[in-house]
Motif scaffolding. Structure first.
Motif, PDB file in Angstrom:
ATOM      1  N   PRO A 188       0.837  -1.200   0.000  1.00 26.50           N
ATOM      2  CA  PRO A 188       0.000   0.000   0.000  1.00 26.50           C
ATOM      3  C   PRO A 188       0.873   1.251   0.000  1.00 26.50           C
ATOM      4  O   PRO A 188       1.989   1.247   0.516  1.00 26.50           O
ATOM      5  CB  PRO A 188      -0.797  -0.124   1.297  1.00 26.50           C
ATOM      6  CG  PRO A 188       0.034  -0.982   2.176  1.00 26.50           C
ATOM      7  CD  PRO A 188       0.761  -1.936   1.272  1.00 26.50           C
ATOM      8  N   THR A 189       0.356   2.314  -0.574  1.00 28.95           N
ATOM      9  CA  THR A 189       1.102   3.562  -0.660  1.00 28.95           C
ATOM     10  C   THR A 189       0.540   4.594   0.306  1.00 28.95           C
ATOM     11  O   THR A 189      -0.591   4.459   0.797  1.00 28.95           O
ATOM     12  CB  THR A 189       1.049   4.125  -2.089  1.00 28.95           C
ATOM     13  OG1 THR A 189      -0.317   4.480  -2.396  1.00 28.95           O
ATOM     14  CG2 THR A 189       1.538   3.091  -3.093  1.00 28.95           C
ATOM     15  N   SER A 190       1.322   5.626   0.557  1.00 29.90           N
ATOM     16  CA  SER A 190       0.861   6.708   1.425  1.00 29.90           C
ATOM     17  C   SER A 190      -0.332   7.427   0.805  1.00 29.90           C
ATOM     18  O   SER A 190      -1.210   7.928   1.520  1.00 29.90           O
ATOM     19  CB  SER A 190       2.001   7.706   1.669  1.00 29.90           C
ATOM     20  OG  SER A 190       2.469   8.242   0.441  1.00 29.90           O
ATOM     21  N   GLN A 193      -3.539   5.767   1.662  1.00 34.37           N
ATOM     22  CA  GLN A 193      -3.922   5.931   3.063  1.00 34.37           C
ATOM     23  C   GLN A 193      -4.345   7.352   3.391  1.00 34.37           C
ATOM     24  O   GLN A 193      -5.144   7.563   4.295  1.00 34.37           O
ATOM     25  CB  GLN A 193      -2.761   5.503   3.963  1.00 34.37           C
ATOM     26  CG  GLN A 193      -2.444   4.014   3.863  1.00 34.37           C
ATOM     27  CD  GLN A 193      -1.249   3.605   4.703  1.00 34.37           C
ATOM     28  OE1 GLN A 193      -0.332   4.373   4.907  1.00 34.37           O
ATOM     29  NE2 GLN A 193      -1.257   2.378   5.184  1.00 34.37           N
ATOM     30  N   SER A 194      -3.816   8.339   2.670  1.00 35.91           N
ATOM     31  CA  SER A 194      -4.114   9.735   3.011  1.00 35.91           C
ATOM     32  C   SER A 194      -5.317  10.289   2.260  1.00 35.91           C
ATOM     33  O   SER A 194      -6.114  11.044   2.829  1.00 35.91           O
ATOM     34  CB  SER A 194      -2.889  10.613   2.734  1.00 35.91           C
ATOM     35  OG  SER A 194      -2.537  10.584   1.362  1.00 35.91           O
ATOM     36  N   VAL A 195      -5.466   9.935   0.982  1.00 33.68           N
ATOM     37  CA  VAL A 195      -6.558  10.490   0.188  1.00 33.68           C
ATOM     38  C   VAL A 195      -7.935  10.173   0.787  1.00 33.68           C
ATOM     39  O   VAL A 195      -8.787  11.072   0.883  1.00 33.68           O
ATOM     40  CB  VAL A 195      -6.469  10.012  -1.278  1.00 33.68           C
ATOM     41  CG1 VAL A 195      -7.727  10.387  -2.054  1.00 33.68           C
ATOM     42  CG2 VAL A 195      -5.245  10.626  -1.956  1.00 33.68           C
ATOM     43  N   VAL A 325      -9.271  10.638  11.340  1.00 37.69           N
ATOM     44  CA  VAL A 325      -8.848  11.371  10.155  1.00 37.69           C
ATOM     45  C   VAL A 325      -7.521  12.074  10.404  1.00 37.69           C
ATOM     46  O   VAL A 325      -6.624  12.065   9.558  1.00 37.69           O
ATOM     47  CB  VAL A 325      -9.931  12.388   9.731  1.00 37.69           C
ATOM     48  CG1 VAL A 325      -9.432  13.302   8.632  1.00 37.69           C
ATOM     49  CG2 VAL A 325     -11.190  11.647   9.277  1.00 37.69           C
ATOM     50  N   MET A 326      -7.386  12.699  11.565  1.00 36.73           N
ATOM     51  CA  MET A 326      -6.166  13.445  11.885  1.00 36.73           C
ATOM     52  C   MET A 326      -5.107  12.561  12.545  1.00 36.73           C
ATOM     53  O   MET A 326      -3.911  12.785  12.353  1.00 36.73           O
ATOM     54  CB  MET A 326      -6.505  14.611  12.810  1.00 36.73           C
ATOM     55  CG  MET A 326      -7.437  15.624  12.183  1.00 36.73           C
ATOM     56  SD  MET A 326      -7.790  16.990  13.277  1.00 36.73           S
ATOM     57  CE  MET A 326      -8.901  17.963  12.267  1.00 36.73           C
ATOM     58  N   VAL A 327      -5.554  11.593  13.324  1.00 40.23           N
ATOM     59  CA  VAL A 327      -4.639  10.655  13.974  1.00 40.23           C
ATOM     60  C   VAL A 327      -5.083   9.241  13.611  1.00 40.23           C
ATOM     61  O   VAL A 327      -6.237   8.887  13.872  1.00 40.23           O
ATOM     62  CB  VAL A 327      -4.643  10.817  15.510  1.00 40.23           C
ATOM     63  CG1 VAL A 327      -3.718   9.803  16.156  1.00 40.23           C
ATOM     64  CG2 VAL A 327      -4.230  12.222  15.897  1.00 40.23           C
ATOM     65  N   PHE A 352     -13.985   3.778   2.820  1.00 40.81           N
ATOM     66  CA  PHE A 352     -13.051   4.121   1.749  1.00 40.81           C
ATOM     67  C   PHE A 352     -11.788   3.263   1.808  1.00 40.81           C
ATOM     68  O   PHE A 352     -11.250   2.853   0.774  1.00 40.81           O
ATOM     69  CB  PHE A 352     -12.681   5.602   1.815  1.00 40.81           C
ATOM     70  CG  PHE A 352     -13.726   6.510   1.211  1.00 40.81           C
ATOM     71  CD1 PHE A 352     -14.186   6.288  -0.077  1.00 40.81           C
ATOM     72  CD2 PHE A 352     -14.229   7.582   1.915  1.00 40.81           C
ATOM     73  CE1 PHE A 352     -15.152   7.120  -0.647  1.00 40.81           C
ATOM     74  CE2 PHE A 352     -15.183   8.424   1.365  1.00 40.81           C
ATOM     75  CZ  PHE A 352     -15.649   8.185   0.073  1.00 40.81           C
ATOM     76  N   LEU A 353     -11.292   3.005   3.027  1.00 36.42           N
ATOM     77  CA  LEU A 353     -10.104   2.156   3.158  1.00 36.42           C
ATOM     78  C   LEU A 353     -10.398   0.734   2.694  1.00 36.42           C
ATOM     79  O   LEU A 353      -9.510   0.057   2.144  1.00 36.42           O
ATOM     80  CB  LEU A 353      -9.615   2.154   4.604  1.00 36.42           C
ATOM     81  CG  LEU A 353      -8.987   3.462   5.114  1.00 36.42           C
ATOM     82  CD1 LEU A 353      -8.622   3.343   6.588  1.00 36.42           C
ATOM     83  CD2 LEU A 353      -7.756   3.830   4.298  1.00 36.42           C
TER      84      LEU A 353
END
Length: 395
Positions: A188-190, A193-195, A325-327, A352-353
């Motif tokens: 998996p890419t960052s 995980q972030s989008v 979302v933030m942590v 979404f994940l």
């Protein structure tokens, strides 16, 4: 004159309760939430990772490794119901260690299954803990062997024997790592995980423009004139839900497009949709309904645009902090991870994940979609009660 201006400004600020809440109460609550969420990150005595283990080898070497791992404070072991385990996400852990038959005798590598949303830094720490435990076992074996030979080996020969003991270490021969539900050697890419986090966070900011327009219409008596035309409340709310739901879908696909085509231009990995596109649409629609329902609830409950903007911003930030979302939730204590499930942002993020990271299907995101839809419907029902009460009060 200057003194009068100061007094005037303090009086205005003191009368604005919502501004005071944003200035003092919200930061205090935010500090409390973030401190609780991150309290174990820098604590070496607290467990940061959860794992389960299956021992098919049943050897003295595998038993020694299991004992070493169980004594590590940074790891928490969860028991599996059977040797036929599922993915780490379904078992509620981050890692599953499968010790194959022949691990000790034939030097076969450990099979480690990793949850798709596990960060690379945690995986590195976990592999290091396994390597250190394995090397500790080897040192114990050497010490035990040397003690057995003390009776007939002199000191010089003992030293030579210890120096000639193989000390090389190859991680690939000790363990084989595979991310659950991903292709072999795929990671998996960052971006993946972030989008999803910022899609969820961005959708809930619809509360600001929506509540602003709603309150402006109420102050201009537009809503009153519509009600005199025998316009039903479902039609009135529906006329607001559908346009903003369309706007939310444009938001979702715009952010996905940024992740797929713009982010790679800056050297980062592109976003890929690993799961069902239909499941992605289902999550985004239900998340949009949830955000819009909350927006209408806030718009009907407050009396001014300033109040809506302040309260809406506070709600968004707090729901994001609580919902992972933030942590990331995997660094939170267990109590905070459970508490995170009260946030609709957490439900949307997990959905979404499931699609982006875990190659989920429609059935995999069905529970999150139902929960988000119910949250939106309940919010709309409460908003309708408040709106009807205020309309009758002013008429």
């Amino acid at each position: 004159m200057f003194k009068a201006m100061l007094m005037k400004e303090f009086l205005l600020v003191g009368r604005d309760k919502h501004a005071l809440a944003a200035l003092f109460i919200m930061p205090a609550v935010f500090i409390l939430i973030m401190s609780l969420a991150l309290k174990d990150v820098m604590n070496e005595d607290k467990s940061l990772m959860t794992y389960a283990l299956v021992d098919h080898d049943q050897s003295t070497g595998s038993e020694a490794l299991i004992n070493k791992l169980s004594n590590l404070s940074v790891l928490t072991k969860h028991e599996l119901n059977s040797n036929d385990f599922r993915s780490p996400e379904e078992e509620g852990v981050q890692f599953i260690i499968d010790i194959p038959e022949g691990f000790y005798q034939d030097k076969l590598p450990l099979n480690i299954s990793v949850a798709a949303d596990t960060s690379p830094s945690l995986l590195t720490i976990f592999k290091n803990q396994i390597a250190l435990s394995w090397m500790g076992n080897k040192l114990d074996e050497i010490n035990s062997s040397n003690q057995d030979r003390l009776a007939f080996l002199d000191e010089q020969n003992l030293g030579e024997q210890s120096l000639n003991t193989p000390t090389s270490f190859d991680e690939d021969t000790l363990m084989k790592v595979q991310y659950a539900k991903l292709a072999e050697d795929e990671k998996p890419t960052s971006t993946q995980q972030s989008v999803p986090s910022w899609i969820v966070f961005g959708l809930f900011f619809v509360i600001i423009p929506m509540s602003t327009i709603f309150i402006s219409e109420r102050k201009q008596n537009t809503l009153m004139r519509l009600s005199t035309m025998n316009l039903s409340l479902p039609v009135l709310f529906g006329g607001k839900i559908l346009p903003y739901m369309l706007i939310n879908q444009v938001q979702v696909w715009l952010m996905i497009g940024v992740g797929m085509y713009i982010v790679p231009l800056f050297g980062a990995a592109p976003l890929t949709i690993g799961g069902s596109v239909l499941g992605l649409i289902l999550v985004s629609l239900s998340l949009s309904l949830s955000a819009i329902g909350l927006s209408i609830l806030v718009a009907t409950a407050v009396d001014s645009i300033e109040q809506a903007t302040t309260i809406g911003g506070i709600i968004n930030i707090l729901l994001g902090a609580i919902g992972g979302v933030m942590v990331p939730k995997f660094v939170m204590p267990e109590a905070m991870q459970s508490f995170a499930n009260v946030s609709p942002m957490s439900w949307g993020l997990e959905g979404f994940l499931d699609i982006f990271l875990r190659r989920g299907t429609v059935m995999d995101v069905l529970n999150e979609s139902i929960a988000l839809t119910l949250f939106g419907v309940v919010s709309l029902l409460i908003a309708s009660v408040i709106f009807t009460y205020k309309q009758r009060k002013t008429s």
